[in-house]
Scaffold this motif. Structure first.
Motif, mmCIF file in Angstrom:
data_model
loop_
_atom_site.group_PDB
_atom_site.id
_atom_site.type_symbol
_atom_site.label_atom_id
_atom_site.label_comp_id
_atom_site.label_asym_id
_atom_site.label_seq_id
_atom_site.Cartn_x
_atom_site.Cartn_y
_atom_site.Cartn_z
ATOM 1 N N LEU A 175 37.066 36.796 50.397
ATOM 2 C CA LEU A 175 36.192 36.869 49.226
ATOM 3 C C LEU A 175 35.884 35.466 48.709
ATOM 4 N N ARG A 256 42.823 45.771 48.070
ATOM 5 C CA ARG A 256 41.456 45.317 47.788
ATOM 6 C C ARG A 256 41.023 45.720 46.390
ATOM 7 N N GLN A 257 41.314 46.945 46.007
ATOM 8 C CA GLN A 257 40.942 47.422 44.678
ATOM 9 C C GLN A 257 41.702 46.677 43.590
ATOM 10 N N ARG A 260 40.505 43.054 43.116
ATOM 11 C CA ARG A 260 39.255 43.029 42.355
ATOM 12 C C ARG A 260 39.497 43.293 40.867
ATOM 13 N N GLU A 264 38.336 40.877 37.869
ATOM 14 C CA GLU A 264 37.533 41.372 36.754
ATOM 15 C C GLU A 264 38.244 41.179 35.421
ATOM 16 N N VAL A 276 31.527 38.174 43.141
ATOM 17 C CA VAL A 276 32.413 38.321 44.293
ATOM 18 C C VAL A 276 31.547 38.631 45.520
ATOM 19 N N THR A 407 29.509 41.299 43.003
ATOM 20 C CA THR A 407 29.928 42.040 41.825
ATOM 21 C C THR A 407 29.724 41.165 40.594
#
Length: 413
Positions: A175, A256-257, A260, A264, A276, A407
């Motif tokens: 990322l 991954r979640q 993120r 955030e 991202v 994102t």
């Protein structure tokens, strides 16, 4: 002599007959290292060899200038033998892709004389950009494996020869993260600033706390690309690069979640805007098919290899993992004898073009072709693979590996 033994003898004889051509290919690729999507010499050399052998070759296949497809046979049972040929910057073929390409081409050539007897259609896929770029994923999304029953390739390695089924790879995602705030003078008007550097710091702290709750097989690593220019200037932009790896798909998706969410949260806490972006296609973990793996191991043993029952360390990533998540496949590692070089080094690039590297390339071709023949001679396995293919949806134009759209979180005042 049984039909199976006759086919085996024919495969081995063909590789013997083609030995000089194959080694010339391996040494040529080794001496012409080309980076991702620039493998013009290698793809042309592979295409020319297969064309001269009677394969129907499509260059610049599936929309990629250095990809190729070579097909032979009218059988209803299709195997995709995979080769890759990109090199590493400055190191050259420190991952031994000259061995990979040569073994794949050799297997395809060895299967050609026995294809009709096996009811086999041979499809060689030359795939660019494995080290970076995910060439196989791009080809998968263009339907390269839609008409295939199973697929296989072999990768060179050093050290112990392990069982195919025990050899795994890590899922991988990279990322590029950018926080955008507002620049201000840190002494005269700090209250006017929105500190992008603070957002990067909070994200890094969040990763550190997150790691305690992640499995040991999950890796989250990051570094600050840019975080400001002077101590008296509140940075209005800061950049971070994050890498997420895991051996299991479910653990990877969870990580991954959560990564993120950390990113955030840092944006929300500081009032920064977050972008991202995936600069590369993510790689899924390798899923070795047990039946294919068993035939591979048996053939290696018949070729004189001693296979260890130990569990090898899991490391590295490959876009062949994405292929294995779509259809039955194997991606075994084959030891280059007498080499103790570390992968991705100039030492291994040297060994991959040595006499021992030559042996690995030829034995890789033998084991791949013999494994395909064994599978094609197994009626129950053929039935299972064909049934799975009929039920499998097309992969064409599907993005199985996530959304690469940036994102956006927050809005600087």
């Amino acid at each position: 002599m049984s039909n199976t033994e006759e086919i085996r003898d024919q495969i081995l004889a063909t590789i013997e007959q083609r030995q000089q051509q194959l080694l010339s290919l391996s040494h040529g690729i080794s001496s012409h290292p080309e980076l991702a999507f620039e493998e013009y010499w290698a793809s042309s050399a592979v295409a020319e060899l297969l064309e001269n052998a009677g394969f129907a070759v499509q260059r610049a296949a599936y929309g990629l200038p250095t990809a190729l497809e070579a097909v032979y046979g009218q059988g209803e049972f299709t195997v995709a033998v995979v080769g890759e040929y990109d090199a590493l910057p400055e190191i050259g073929h420190g991952c031994g892709h000259n061995i990979i390409a040569t073994a794949g081409v050799g297997a395809a050539l060895a299967l050609k004389p026995v294809a009709d007897r096996l009811g086999l259609r041979i499809k060689f896929l030359g795939t660019p950009a494995e080290e970076i770029g995910g060439g196989k994923i791009l080809m998968l999304q263009q339907g390269a494996w839609d008409d295939v029953d199973f697929s296989l390739m072999v990768h060179g390695n050093t050290g112990v020869q392990y069982r195919c089924l025990s050899q795994g790879t890590q899922a991988y995602e990279l990322l590029d993260v950018t926080y955008t705030g507002r620049t201000a003078h840190a002494a005269a008007a700090p209250h006017e600033g929105i500190n992008a550097g603070s957002a990067v710091t909070l994200a890094q702290v969040a990763f550190g706390l997150l790691r305690q709750q992640l499995k040991s097989s999950v890796v989250v690593s990051s570094f600050v690309v840019s975080g400001g220019t002077a101590t008296n200037v509140i940075p209005g932009e800061a950049k971070l690069q994050v890498e997420i790896r895991a051996t299991q798909s479910s653990d990877w998706e969870d990580a991954r979640q959560r990564v993120r969410a950390c990113l955030e949260g840092a944006a929300i806490a500081t009032g920064c805007q977050l972008s991202v972006v995936q600069p590369e296609l993510p790689y899924e973990p390798m899923r070795q098919d047990p039946a294919l793996a068993q035939y591979w191991d048996q053939n290696l043993e018949r070729l004189g290899y001693q296979i260890s029952g130990e569990q090898p360390p899991t490391g590295g990533s490959t876009d062949m993992g994405n292929i294995s998540q779509y259809l039955p496949a194997i991606h075994p590692m084959l030891a280059v004898r007498n080499s103790d070089a570390v992968m991705h080094t100039s030492d291994f690039a040297r060994d991959a073009a040595s006499t021992d590297g030559d042996e690995a390339a030829l034995n890789g071709a033998r084991a791949l072709a013999l494994t395909v023949a064994d599978v094609a001679n197994d009626p129950e396995l053929v039935q299972r693979l064909r049934a799975a293919r009929e039920q499998r949806p097309s992969a064409k134009l599907s993005n199985r590996s996530g959304d690469a759209v940036p994102t956006q979180v927050g809005s600087p005042a």
